[in-house]
Design a protein around this motif. Structure first.
Motif, PDB file in Angstrom:
ATOM      1  N   ASN A 310      15.764  -2.060  36.971  1.00 33.56           N
ATOM      2  CA  ASN A 310      14.814  -2.994  37.453  1.00 33.56           C
ATOM      3  C   ASN A 310      13.700  -2.103  38.021  1.00 33.56           C
ATOM      4  OD1 ASN A 310      16.593  -5.133  37.517  1.00 33.56           O
ATOM      5  ND2 ASN A 310      17.615  -4.384  39.737  1.00 33.56           N
ATOM      6  N   ASP A 311      13.465  -0.974  37.476  1.00 32.01           N
ATOM      7  CA  ASP A 311      12.421  -0.085  37.808  1.00 32.01           C
ATOM      8  C   ASP A 311      11.198  -0.525  37.182  1.00 32.01           C
ATOM      9  OD1 ASP A 311      13.554   1.246  39.576  1.00 32.01           O
ATOM     10  OD2 ASP A 311      13.992   2.993  38.570  1.00 32.01           O
ATOM     11  N   ILE A 312       9.885  -0.696  37.457  1.00 35.11           N
ATOM     12  CA  ILE A 312       8.726  -0.985  36.523  1.00 35.11           C
ATOM     13  C   ILE A 312       7.855  -0.127  36.900  1.00 35.11           C
ATOM     14  CG2 ILE A 312       6.788  -2.911  36.469  1.00 35.11           C
ATOM     15  CD1 ILE A 312       8.942  -5.108  37.614  1.00 35.11           C
ATOM     16  N   MET A 313       7.162   0.395  35.685  1.00 35.89           N
ATOM     17  CA  MET A 313       6.328   1.671  35.884  1.00 35.89           C
ATOM     18  C   MET A 313       5.097   1.014  35.112  1.00 35.89           C
ATOM     19  SD  MET A 313       8.564   4.915  35.163  1.00 35.89           S
ATOM     20  CE  MET A 313       7.287   5.969  35.568  1.00 35.89           C
ATOM     21  N   VAL A 314       3.857   1.256  35.783  1.00 38.60           N
ATOM     22  CA  VAL A 314       2.294   0.841  35.140  1.00 38.60           C
ATOM     23  C   VAL A 314       1.898   2.183  34.878  1.00 38.60           C
ATOM     24  CG1 VAL A 314       0.460  -0.456  35.254  1.00 38.60           C
ATOM     25  CG2 VAL A 314       2.617  -1.440  36.487  1.00 38.60           C
ATOM     26  N   LEU A 315       1.894   2.631  33.475  1.00 31.40           N
ATOM     27  CA  LEU A 315       1.156   3.898  33.020  1.00 31.40           C
ATOM     28  C   LEU A 315       0.385   3.634  31.991  1.00 31.40           C
ATOM     29  CD1 LEU A 315       4.204   6.428  33.941  1.00 31.40           C
ATOM     30  CD2 LEU A 315       1.929   5.971  35.398  1.00 31.40           C
ATOM     31  N   SER A 316      -0.433   4.328  31.848  1.00 33.46           N
ATOM     32  CA  SER A 316      -1.389   4.448  30.457  1.00 33.46           C
ATOM     33  C   SER A 316      -0.306   5.102  29.445  1.00 33.46           C
ATOM     34  CB  SER A 316      -2.563   5.078  30.425  1.00 33.46           C
ATOM     35  OG  SER A 316      -3.159   5.252  29.134  1.00 33.46           O
ATOM     36  N   PRO A 317      -0.320   4.724  28.187  1.00 32.93           N
ATOM     37  CA  PRO A 317       0.540   5.236  27.032  1.00 32.93           C
ATOM     38  C   PRO A 317       0.082   6.565  26.697  1.00 32.93           C
ATOM     39  CG  PRO A 317      -0.084   2.967  26.516  1.00 32.93           C
ATOM     40  CD  PRO A 317      -0.766   3.232  27.642  1.00 32.93           C
ATOM     41  N   ASP A 318      -1.194   6.949  27.180  1.00 30.79           N
ATOM     42  CA  ASP A 318      -1.593   8.414  27.061  1.00 30.79           C
ATOM     43  C   ASP A 318      -1.436   9.162  27.852  1.00 30.79           C
ATOM     44  OD1 ASP A 318      -2.575   7.277  24.435  1.00 30.79           O
ATOM     45  OD2 ASP A 318      -4.689   6.598  25.310  1.00 30.79           O
ATOM     46  N   SER A 319      -0.667   8.778  28.766  1.00 34.23           N
ATOM     47  CA  SER A 319      -0.628   9.695  30.011  1.00 34.23           C
ATOM     48  C   SER A 319       0.485  10.784  29.796  1.00 34.23           C
ATOM     49  CB  SER A 319       0.504   8.822  31.288  1.00 34.23           C
ATOM     50  OG  SER A 319       0.783   9.609  32.418  1.00 34.23           O
ATOM     51  N   ASP A 320       0.174  11.789  30.547  1.00 37.23           N
ATOM     52  CA  ASP A 320       1.002  13.290  30.346  1.00 37.23           C
ATOM     53  C   ASP A 320       2.052  13.049  30.351  1.00 37.23           C
ATOM     54  OD1 ASP A 320       0.742  16.086  29.328  1.00 37.23           O
ATOM     55  OD2 ASP A 320       1.350  16.380  31.286  1.00 37.23           O
ATOM     56  N   PHE A 321       2.669  12.028  31.079  1.00 37.34           N
ATOM     57  CA  PHE A 321       4.157  11.913  31.539  1.00 37.34           C
ATOM     58  C   PHE A 321       4.924  11.597  30.460  1.00 37.34           C
ATOM     59  CE2 PHE A 321       7.726   9.244  33.028  1.00 37.34           C
ATOM     60  CZ  PHE A 321       8.405  10.249  34.109  1.00 37.34           C
ATOM     61  N   PHE A 322       4.227  10.617  29.491  1.00 36.59           N
ATOM     62  CA  PHE A 322       4.936  10.474  28.242  1.00 36.59           C
ATOM     63  C   PHE A 322       4.897  11.543  26.828  1.00 36.59           C
ATOM     64  CE2 PHE A 322       4.373   6.432  30.638  1.00 36.59           C
ATOM     65  CZ  PHE A 322       6.012   5.995  30.835  1.00 36.59           C
ATOM     66  N   ARG A 323       4.430  12.611  27.202  1.00 38.82           N
ATOM     67  CA  ARG A 323       3.981  13.394  26.342  1.00 38.82           C
ATOM     68  C   ARG A 323       5.229  13.932  25.245  1.00 38.82           C
ATOM     69  NH1 ARG A 323       3.711  16.822  30.570  1.00 38.82           N
ATOM     70  NH2 ARG A 323       5.013  18.765  30.676  1.00 38.82           N
ATOM     71  N   PHE A 324       6.496  13.927  25.979  1.00 31.11           N
ATOM     72  CA  PHE A 324       7.527  14.366  25.213  1.00 31.11           C
ATOM     73  C   PHE A 324       8.298  13.111  24.579  1.00 31.11           C
ATOM     74  CE2 PHE A 324       7.192  17.798  28.371  1.00 31.11           C
ATOM     75  CZ  PHE A 324       7.320  18.851  27.662  1.00 31.11           C
ATOM     76  N   MET A 325       7.848  11.905  24.820  1.00 32.01           N
ATOM     77  CA  MET A 325       8.249  10.941  24.221  1.00 32.01           C
ATOM     78  C   MET A 325       7.489  10.380  22.835  1.00 32.01           C
ATOM     79  SD  MET A 325       9.471   8.059  27.310  1.00 32.01           S
ATOM     80  CE  MET A 325      10.606   8.754  28.495  1.00 32.01           C
ATOM     81  N   LYS A 326       6.681  11.096  22.469  1.00 35.29           N
ATOM     82  CA  LYS A 326       5.801  10.904  21.313  1.00 35.29           C
ATOM     83  C   LYS A 326       6.247  11.533  20.291  1.00 35.29           C
ATOM     84  CE  LYS A 326       1.623  10.200  24.129  1.00 35.29           C
ATOM     85  NZ  LYS A 326       0.294  10.885  24.262  1.00 35.29           N
TER      86      LYS A 326
END
Length: 339
Positions: A310-326
C-alpha cells in the motif's frame, strides 16, 4: 433362794458399772457432785487423766474436756495497714487447753464456744494492732512470719508492758474471767497475766494467715490501673514495632531502587559499549569497500520502503535513490581512485 441372789448380783454389777468411768486418750475428766465440781485441797477442780477411774454412782457425773490441739477458723475481716490501706485477711488459730481447772472455771464449765469467742476477739484485736504497724509489702513478704510469731507470743504472754495504753473489750472480758477464777480458788491458782490467754487456761500453739486480699472496690481500681498500664505498654510496643517495620520497609525499598538503578546503569553501559563495538565493527568492515557499503545501504532502504503493497512513493525516475535499479552499465560504481 436363787432369785434373790441373782438380783443381788445384778444390783452389784449395775452399781459397779455406774461407779466406773473411763477418760479417753486426748481428754481430761472433771467430776461433778450434785452439779458442783469436786475440788482438791487448794480448792481447784480435780482433773482426771486418761484411764479408768471411780466415782460415786448416781450422785457424781463426769464432764470431759478435749485436750487435743483444736483449730478455730476465723472469718475474713478488714484490717488497716500503716499506709492506711484496707486489707481482707483470712486466718486460723491452733490452740489447746493448758490448765484444765482454770479453763473450766474461766469458761463457765468448759464451754468451748465461750472460750473461742474470747480467743477470737483477743486475736482480732492483736492482729489489728500488729498489721497497723506494717505496710502492705512487709505483710505479704518477709515480715509475715515474724508477724505471726509476735501475735502468738502476745496472745500467750499478754500485752502488758508493750506500750499499749488502751484496753479492748476482749481484754476486759478476759480480765473479768481471770478475776472470777481467783475468787473461786481463793488465790490458790498461780498468778498469770490477766491480759493473756493463759488467764483462761489456753495456750495458742500457732497462728496463720491463709489469704490476704484487697477489698472489692480497691481490687477493681487496681485491676483497672493495671489493665491501663498493660495497654499503654502494649501500645508502646506496637508503635515501636510499626516504627521498626517502616524502617525495614524503607530500607528494603531503597535497596530495591538502588539495585534496579545499578542494574539499569550497568545494562545501559553494557548496551552502549555493545552498540559502540557494533558500530566500530561495521565501520571497520564497510570502510574497506565504500561502494559495497553504499550498495548494501540502498538494498536495506529498498527492503524497508517496499515492504508494504500500500506504500506510494512520488519520486523522479532520475533520483539517486533508484540508481541501483537501472542498467548495470550505468549503475556500476566507480572504484575509488579511478577516473
Amino acid at each position: 433362794m436363787r432369785k434373790p441372789l441373782i438380783l443381788i448380783v445384778v444390783v452389784v454389777l449395775v452399781v459397779l458399772y455406774a461407779s466406773l468411768f473411763v477418760v479417753q486418750e486426748g481428754q481430761r475428766g472433771i467430776v461433778l457432785r450434785f452439779g458442783k465440781v469436786l475440788r482438791d485441797s487448794e480448792n481447784k477442780p480435780e482433773i482426771f487423766s486418761p484411764g479408768l477411774h471411780f466415782k460415786i454412782p448416781f450422785i457424781e457425773t463426769v464432764k470431759t474436756l478435749d485436750a487435743r490441739i483444736q483449730t478455730m477458723e476465723n472469718q475474713a475481716d478488714r484490717f488497716v495497714t500503716m499506709e492506711k490501706k484496707d486489707l481482707i485477711v483470712d486466718s486460723y488459730i491452733k490452740w489447746r487447753i493448758s490448765d484444765f481447772s482454770r479453763y473450766y472455771l474461766a469458761t463457765g464449765g468448759g464451754d468451748v464456744s465461750q472460750a473461742e469467742v474470747l480467743l477470737k476477739r483477743k486475736f482480732s484485736d492483736r492482729l489489728r494492732s500488729e498489721l497497723g504497724r506494717l505496710d502492705v509489702k512487709g505483710i505479704v513478704t518477709d515480715s509475715r512470719n515474724r508477724l505471726m510469731t509476735d501475735v502468738r507470743e502476745a496472745l500467750n504472754s499478754g500485752t502488758a508492758g508493750d506500750g499499749e495504753v488502751e484496753t479492748t473489750a476482749a481484754d476486759n472480758a478476759i480480765a473479768s474471767a481471770a478475776a472470777r477464777v481467783e475468787r473461786e480458788t481463793k488465790g490458790a491458782q498461780p498468778a498469770v497475766n490477766p491480759n493473756s490467754m493463759a488467764a483462761l487456761g489456753i495456750e495458742v500453739v500457732d497462728v496463720r494467715i491463709k489469704q490476704i486480699s484487697l477489698p472489692a472496690e480497691v481490687s477493681d481500681a487496681i485491676f483497672q490501673r493495671m489493665r491501663a498500664e498493660r495497654e499503654a505498654v502494649a501500645r508502646r510496643h506496637r508503635s515501636q514495632g510499626q516504627e521498626e517495620a517502616e524502617k525495614l520497609r524503607a530500607a528494603a525499598d531503597y535497596e530495591v531502587t538502588r539495585t534496579l538503578a545499578e542494574a539499569e546503569r550497568t545494562s545501559l553501559i553494557t548496551r552502549g559499549e555493545a552498540d559502540a563495538e557494533t558500530a566500530r565493527l561495521f565501520a571497520d568492515a564497510f570502510s574497506q569497500d565504500p561502494a559495497f557499503f553504499a550498495f548494501i545501504r540502498s538494498l536495506r532502504a529498498y527492503e524497508n520502503s517496499f515492504s508494504s503493497n500500500n506504500d506510494i512513493m512520488v519520486l523522479s525516475p532520475d533520483s539517486d535513490f533508484f540508481r541501483f535499479m537501472k542498467s548495470p552499465a550505468t549503475t556500476t560504481p566507480t572504484p575509488a581512485g579511478r577516473p
